[in-house]
Design a protein around this motif. Structure first.
Motif, mmCIF file in Angstrom:
data_model
loop_
_atom_site.group_PDB
_atom_site.id
_atom_site.type_symbol
_atom_site.label_atom_id
_atom_site.label_comp_id
_atom_site.label_asym_id
_atom_site.label_seq_id
_atom_site.Cartn_x
_atom_site.Cartn_y
_atom_site.Cartn_z
ATOM 1 N N MET A 176 0.744 -1.182 0.129
ATOM 2 C CA MET A 176 -0.013 0.040 0.020
ATOM 3 C C MET A 176 0.952 1.246 -0.082
ATOM 4 O O MET A 176 0.826 2.425 -0.628
ATOM 5 N N GLN A 177 1.945 1.387 0.775
ATOM 6 C CA GLN A 177 2.671 2.401 1.005
ATOM 7 C C GLN A 177 3.502 2.560 -0.486
ATOM 8 O O GLN A 177 3.424 3.729 -0.842
ATOM 9 N N GLN A 178 4.227 1.500 -0.837
ATOM 10 C CA GLN A 178 4.827 1.762 -2.134
ATOM 11 C C GLN A 178 3.915 1.971 -3.477
ATOM 12 O O GLN A 178 4.321 2.986 -4.171
ATOM 13 N N GLY A 179 2.884 1.592 -3.420
ATOM 14 C CA GLY A 179 1.527 1.858 -4.452
ATOM 15 C C GLY A 179 1.213 3.257 -4.468
ATOM 16 O O GLY A 179 1.247 3.885 -5.421
ATOM 17 N N ALA A 180 1.050 3.723 -3.140
ATOM 18 C CA ALA A 180 0.694 4.923 -3.172
ATOM 19 C C ALA A 180 1.771 6.097 -3.291
ATOM 20 O O ALA A 180 1.224 7.012 -4.269
ATOM 21 N N VAL A 181 3.033 5.886 -3.178
ATOM 22 C CA VAL A 181 4.163 6.744 -3.583
ATOM 23 C C VAL A 181 3.865 6.680 -5.062
ATOM 24 O O VAL A 181 3.938 7.805 -5.716
ATOM 25 N N LEU A 182 4.050 5.763 -5.764
ATOM 26 C CA LEU A 182 4.224 5.447 -7.115
ATOM 27 C C LEU A 182 2.910 5.872 -7.703
ATOM 28 O O LEU A 182 3.223 6.707 -8.770
ATOM 29 N N ARG A 183 1.903 5.915 -7.354
ATOM 30 C CA ARG A 183 0.748 6.244 -8.031
ATOM 31 C C ARG A 183 0.742 7.951 -7.891
ATOM 32 O O ARG A 183 0.352 8.568 -9.051
ATOM 33 N N SER A 184 1.312 8.451 -6.824
ATOM 34 C CA SER A 184 1.215 10.058 -6.748
ATOM 35 C C SER A 184 2.366 10.573 -8.020
ATOM 36 O O SER A 184 2.191 11.453 -8.540
ATOM 37 N N LEU A 185 3.533 9.787 -8.211
ATOM 38 C CA LEU A 185 4.331 9.827 -9.182
ATOM 39 C C LEU A 185 3.867 10.069 -10.582
ATOM 40 O O LEU A 185 3.970 10.877 -11.556
ATOM 41 N N ILE A 186 3.244 8.855 -10.878
ATOM 42 C CA ILE A 186 2.851 8.790 -12.288
ATOM 43 C C ILE A 186 1.710 9.663 -12.550
ATOM 44 O O ILE A 186 1.210 9.891 -13.608
ATOM 45 N N LYS A 187 0.913 10.208 -11.444
ATOM 46 C CA LYS A 187 -0.046 11.392 -11.669
ATOM 47 C C LYS A 187 0.781 12.594 -11.837
ATOM 48 O O LYS A 187 0.084 13.609 -11.804
ATOM 49 N N ARG A 205 2.340 14.154 -9.465
ATOM 50 C CA ARG A 205 2.053 15.092 -8.246
ATOM 51 C C ARG A 205 3.555 14.923 -7.382
ATOM 52 O O ARG A 205 4.257 13.699 -7.379
ATOM 53 N N ASP A 206 4.074 15.743 -6.712
ATOM 54 C CA ASP A 206 5.175 15.831 -5.922
ATOM 55 C C ASP A 206 4.844 15.388 -4.441
ATOM 56 O O ASP A 206 5.632 14.980 -3.599
ATOM 57 N N LYS A 207 3.490 15.266 -4.095
ATOM 58 C CA LYS A 207 3.096 15.084 -2.746
ATOM 59 C C LYS A 207 2.099 13.797 -2.896
ATOM 60 O O LYS A 207 1.368 13.832 -3.671
ATOM 61 N N VAL A 208 1.958 12.854 -1.838
ATOM 62 C CA VAL A 208 1.193 11.601 -1.824
ATOM 63 C C VAL A 208 0.123 12.183 -1.339
ATOM 64 O O VAL A 208 0.220 12.990 0.152
ATOM 65 N N GLN A 209 -0.923 11.968 -1.436
ATOM 66 C CA GLN A 209 -2.196 12.314 -1.152
ATOM 67 C C GLN A 209 -3.022 11.088 -0.539
ATOM 68 O O GLN A 209 -3.032 9.940 -1.297
ATOM 69 N N ILE A 210 -3.906 11.422 0.349
ATOM 70 C CA ILE A 210 -4.890 10.409 0.640
ATOM 71 C C ILE A 210 -5.297 9.550 -0.349
ATOM 72 O O ILE A 210 -5.825 8.437 -0.134
ATOM 73 N N GLY A 211 -5.789 10.118 -1.356
ATOM 74 C CA GLY A 211 -6.385 9.770 -2.636
ATOM 75 C C GLY A 211 -5.433 8.569 -3.162
ATOM 76 O O GLY A 211 -6.197 7.596 -3.481
ATOM 77 N N ASP A 212 -4.244 8.741 -2.903
ATOM 78 C CA ASP A 212 -3.253 7.773 -3.624
ATOM 79 C C ASP A 212 -3.527 6.686 -2.840
ATOM 80 O O ASP A 212 -3.512 5.443 -3.370
ATOM 81 N N VAL A 213 -3.559 6.683 -1.457
ATOM 82 C CA VAL A 213 -3.901 5.510 -0.815
ATOM 83 C C VAL A 213 -5.239 4.697 -0.951
ATOM 84 O O VAL A 213 -5.093 3.592 -1.021
ATOM 85 N N THR A 214 -6.076 5.585 -1.090
ATOM 86 C CA THR A 214 -7.576 5.057 -1.248
ATOM 87 C C THR A 214 -7.714 4.171 -2.414
ATOM 88 O O THR A 214 -8.329 3.282 -2.526
ATOM 89 N N GLU A 215 -7.266 4.778 -3.527
ATOM 90 C CA GLU A 215 -7.054 4.073 -4.833
ATOM 91 C C GLU A 215 -6.378 2.885 -4.826
ATOM 92 O O GLU A 215 -6.567 2.079 -5.643
#
Lengths: 404, 590
Positions: free
Chosen positions: A304-315, A317-327
């Motif tokens: 979940m942690q790895q995914g959230a960070v990576l998701r914020s990158l490919i979108k 964004r330079d910051k991880v948001q709660i949406g990245d975790v929930t998605e």
């Protein structure tokens, strides 16, 4: 095969496109991300994964090293003890990030490693030497397995090797051959798999639960429902279009430049990935999910942690948001918990207003707590032993006072 | 001391009589001052000002809601309330066990000398008594062996010892014995007993089985909330899966929804629906809460959201069916071992041998024959020659590699399903689910024969196709009598006339035969028919309920098969039985 950028994107396969990009970025940065695409036959799982081969960025390795040794961090038996100068003397080379496939006729020897026949049969200098198999050769790259449920059913030995390789990050592999010393090496391989849970022998988690848990994320493919998308797909895949375009050489160049753009983008993201941290409050939040919903595997929250960070990158964004975790949650948990729990977790996050905030577990009224109010009873009951026979049984009628 | 023990027997007997009376009427009672006993679930009533009151939820059967039983009234629920504190479940279980053991001696002094017998009786009860305290839970039997299940978030037991005992009416006297020892145990732990001031009876809004509470459908707009694509989809999927669990599949869900369409001609009455799917009221309530159904002058009808759900089902049929099949394939996890096996299965099975080209074996001692793996042999020889220092290639015996063999014992299963009136609802659903589960999770063929009223018929011939199976199962509408003999004969003929491998006949029934085939005696005819089963080389198992054990045992014996007695015919029990039996058959091959 169609290049990556041409493939149609729609609601049902969007998640897989994202996962593929995330996994490449992560692998390039040195941390594997194992991805499993499940879905009906003919929904394009394999097509998307195979076409991603075209956008893989190049990696640098010690010249000629079949184990893909990183010049700054050599790991193979041959280069692991060399000094920086010695490595420089050998030189380095750029190769495309490896993308290898385990087929269904694979054997333990071809997958892990076996004796090198060419050198053994060399008429001038016959030598007994280890030849690394597909997995060590895919180091720092991708290993693709189509129909993984079938492989897990027919080749339990290969499955055991995969369990070892995917168990930790980086993974571990031991190559053994009678008469030669065993070779132990680390492998950083992202395993990509595709399967149809509806075909024999059934979904992976029923065949080898452990293996299914090893995948960080699972994506369920949907079918397209739009007529436009479908007719576009038909047009792209028509024989006429393919032959017409390939007669004019131009298209190859266009494809190449598009792929190159992807590659550069991936390298940029990977650099960013090294720098991006998951904010503390999100980390806390993930940890609480684990506790609150009794999740079993810690791999799940790591993913979940790895995914959230990576998701914020490919979108971008330079910051991880709660949406990245929930998605990320459905992708990470769908193969690990039952549907009911998943829906509870998702809705738990979703339904609270902004005031209460999804992160404040504190202010929530705990219904259970209310029920557990300790002063509900008076604690002065006599025990059964001290009661006479007539006092033993009391019905609602006896107990309800009737004097008013 | 002796008179005290004697008085305990008297007290227990008197409590047993009263309980028989009150529990039989669906009432609960307060036993002593801190214990509440009933066959239902209990709860506090914090909404009322009066403290110390316990409500007995007459709409929630204890066995059904805590232990997944299908039939009501099988489980007595005993709650002993105390001041919140730690109660060690293992020690408590031991105390209960020895108290029961001791009690049997006092009640029947003869047992003093028959230690084995007494121990057997007590151990049997120990498997039927389930205990939960704030620190863990499990059956007394398992707890004695230190197998403790963790106390979950939704479990009861924080301020009371929660006991579920599967007891017959004539065993209710044991409730007193259990309650007494639990109270004593609590007091010995320096905790105080809580006084239950009053009990009331009433209905509870179903929370456990309610899915409406945590599902969010995209068509139901919630205030101040942004709709998200993915979670919504998960929600809808999960709702469909819930419904599929109940009704059987996508087509059944459509059929069910059709009953609430505006076209009155297509609608079926609730009684007719219940016959097929069991109790559907809970689902109706849930769907209403979710905004899928709505009450009108013409009864319940689908709302706009309901229509949207129906459309969703139609457009996503392929994906949903896959999900549902995936769920059917899933092995059951809970409810293990709630059945007894009587008799032994012995049979010779034929196996199919396959060559495994992915694996070679090199075993010079055993193997001289087999499928020679040429490349592996040459490589091995080359390697060994090199190590030996030969100057040219020599192939020796220990270089030989052979392809591995896989053996596989196919077991084709024919289900013989009792479709008499008593099987309606949940039992029918469980039997159908079993057939689908086996078809999807195995490689063998499945057939279904049902018997009903006066005759029997093949509803599904041996097949590997799910569509054929589903179509056949849909025609089972339980009603009427139980012609077992005819059912067995039809099944035996079907197996004889089809080319099947290692046939296994599985009889699922909840009653006794009452329609004869050849003579006037239905039971004797069924036994006669059963004796034809081993003649045709068919393995046989019978799954029945405790009440008819004696007769079914005879049937199993005649058929040279095994009888499984279950506490009730639910999915998990059925699947566990057939899976273990199949595995045993496969291991018993010659």
């Amino acid at each position: 095969m169609l290049p990556f950028y041409v493939l149609e994107r729609y609601e049902g396969n969007e998640a897989l496109f994202n996962l593929v990009l995330m996994s490449i970025v992560s692998t390039y940065a040195g941390e594997p991300l194992h991805v499993h695409a499940e879905g009906l036959r003919g929904t394009g799982k394999t097509t998307i994964m195979r076409s991603a081969r075209g956008i893989l960025p190049p990696i640098e390795r010690i010249k000629g090293c079949i184990y893909n040794c990183d010049p700054y961090d050599p790991h193979c038996p041959q280069h692991r003890y060399l000094s920086q100068e010695e490595i420089e003397a050998i030189g380095t080379e750029m190769i495309p990030m490896p993308f290898l496939e385990i087929s269904h006729s694979a054997k333990v020897g071809t997958v892990a490693g076996s004796i090198d026949l060419a050198r053994l049969t060399d008429p001038n200098h016959p030598e007994a030497h280890m030849l690394p198999g597909l997995i060590p050769q895919a180091h720092r790259g991708i290993l693709f397995i189509d129909e993984i449920n079938r492989l897990a059913d027919t080749s339990p030995e290969i499955t055991d090797i995969l369990l070892d390789v995917m168990g930790n990050k980086p993974g571990h592999l031991q190559i053994e051959e009678a008469g030669l010393p065993a070779v132990e090496i680390i492998v950083n391989v992202s395993v990509w798999a595709a399967s149809n849970p509806d075909e024999d022998p059934g979904p992976l988690e029923e065949i080898r639960r452990q293996l299914s848990d090893r995948f960080d994320m699972v994506c369920y493919m949907g079918r397209p429902h739009s007529v436009d998308i479908l007719s576009n797909m038909l047009a792209e895949n028509s024989h006429q279009k393919k032959t017409r375009l390939y007669k004019q050489r131009k298209v190859v160049q266009v494809d190449e430049s598009k792929n190159e753009a992807y590659r550069q983008q991936i390298v940029r993201w990977a650099e960013q990935y090294d720098k991006t941290e998951l904010p503390d409050f999100l980390r806390n939040f993930i940890a609480r999910l684990y506790i609150k919903h009794n999740l079993e595997s810690i791999r799940a929250i790591e993913a979940m942690q790895q995914g959230a960070v990576l998701r914020s990158l490919i979108k971008n964004r330079d910051k991880v948001q709660i949406g990245d975790v929930t998605e990320t949650i459905p992708l990470v948990l769908k193969h690990r918990v039952d549907g009911d729990t998943l829906v509870r977790i998702i809705n738990d996050l979703d339904t609270r207003g902004s005031k209460e905030g999804i992160l404040s577990f504190k202010n929530r009224k705990d219904k259970k707590k209310e029920e557990e109010e300790p002063e509900y009873f008076q604690h002065d009951a006599r025990s059964l032993k001290d009661l006479s026979r007539g006092e033993l049984i009391n019905t609602e009628k006896n107990l309800t006072p009737t004097d008013y | 001391m002796a008179w005290m023990e004697k008085s305990k027997v008297d007290k227990a007997a008197s409590v047993g009589n009263y309980l028989g009376l009150y529990l039989g009427q669906g009432q609960g009672v307060r036993l002593g001052e801190s214990t509440v006993v009933s066959c239902h679930a209990h709860g506090r009533m914090p909404e009322k000002r009066v403290k110390g009151q316990i409500k007995i939820f007459t709409n929630r059967d204890a066995g059904k809601c805590f232990l997944d039983f299908v039939d009501e009234g099988q489980v007595v629920h005993i709650d002993v309330f105390h001041r919140p504190g730690e109660i060690e479940p293992i020690e408590l279980a031991k105390a209960i066990f020895w108290a029961l053991n001791q009690y049997f001696i006092v009640k029947d002094p003869q047992l003093q000398y028959a230690e084995d017998e007494r121990f057997k009786i007590t151990a049997d009860y120990a498997t039927r008594i389930f205990v939960t305290t704030g620190m863990g839970k499990g059956t007394v039997y398992n707890l004695m062996q230190e197998k403790v299940e963790a106390f979950g978030q939704t479990d009861e037991g924080y301020d009371h010892v929660h006991i579920l005992a599967q007891l017959q009416k004539e065993e209710y006297y044991l409730v007193y014995v259990i309650a007494e020892v639990v109270e004593e145990f609590i007091l010995n732990n320096e905790l105080k007993l809580a006084r239950v001031r009053n009990i009331t009876h009433g209905n509870q809004k179903m929370e456990e089985e309610s899915y409406a509470g945590y599902m969010r459908l995209p068509w139901k707009k919630l205030k101040g909330q942004n709709a998200r694509q993915l979670p919504d989809k998960e929600n809808v999927n999960q709702l469909i899966i819930k419904l599929a669990e109940k009704f059987g599949g996508v087509e059944e869900i459509e059929e069910f929804m059709e009953n609430y369409s505006t076209n009155i001609l297509k609608r079926k009455g609730i009684e007719q629906q219940k016959k097929k799917w069991g109790d559907i009221e809970n689902d109706l309530e849930q769907l209403e809460e979710l905004g899928i159904l709505r009450d009108t002058m013409f009864g319940k009808v689908l709302t706009k959201q309901g229509q949207a759900l129906k459309d969703f089902v139609l457009t996503n049929k392929c994906e949903l069916e896959t999900e549902i099949r995936r769920n059917i394939r899933k092995m059951p996890s809970g409810g293990k071992g709630r059945y007894k096996k009587l008799g032994k299965s012995e049979s010779k099975m034929s196996s199919v041998e396959l060559t495994n080209r992915n694996r070679t074996i090199n075993n010079p001692d055993k193997n001289w024959s087999g499928n020679l793996a040429v490349p592996e042999t040459i490589i091995q020889a080359k390697k060994n020659s090199f190590l030996r220092g030969d100057d040219h290639l020599v192939i020796k015996k220990d270089d030989l590699h052979y392809y591995d063999k896989k053996t596989y014992v196919p077991v084709d299963i024919c289900f013989l399903i009792d479709a008499s009136g008593s099987m309606a609802g949940d039992k029918r659903q469980a039997a159908c689910f079993l057939a689908e589960h086996l078809l999807l999770s195995g490689k063998e063929k499945v057939a279904v024969v049902m018997f009903q009223e006066r005759t029997s018929q093949v509803v599904v011939p041996f097949t590997r196709k799910q569509s054929v199976l589903k179509k056949g199962l849909a025609t089972i509408n339980p009603a009427g009598l139980t012609p077992l003999a005819s059912g067995i004969m039809t099944a035996v003929d079907l197996i004889k006339n089809t080319r099947v491998k290692n046939p296994l006949l599985v009889l699922i029934t909840d009653g006794l035969p009452n329609t004869p085939l050849w003579t006037m005696d239905a039971k004797a005819d069924a036994l006669e028919a059963a004796s034809k089963i081993p003649e045709a080389n068919i393995s046989f198992i019978c799954i029945g309920i405790e009440a008819y054990r004696q007769y079914l045992e005879k049937v199993a014996e005649k058929a040279n098969g095994v009888l499984y007695v279950v506490d009730d015919l639910n999915k998990d029990n059925l699947i566990n039985i057939v899976r273990t039996e199949k595995k045993q058959l496969q291991n018993a091959r010659q």
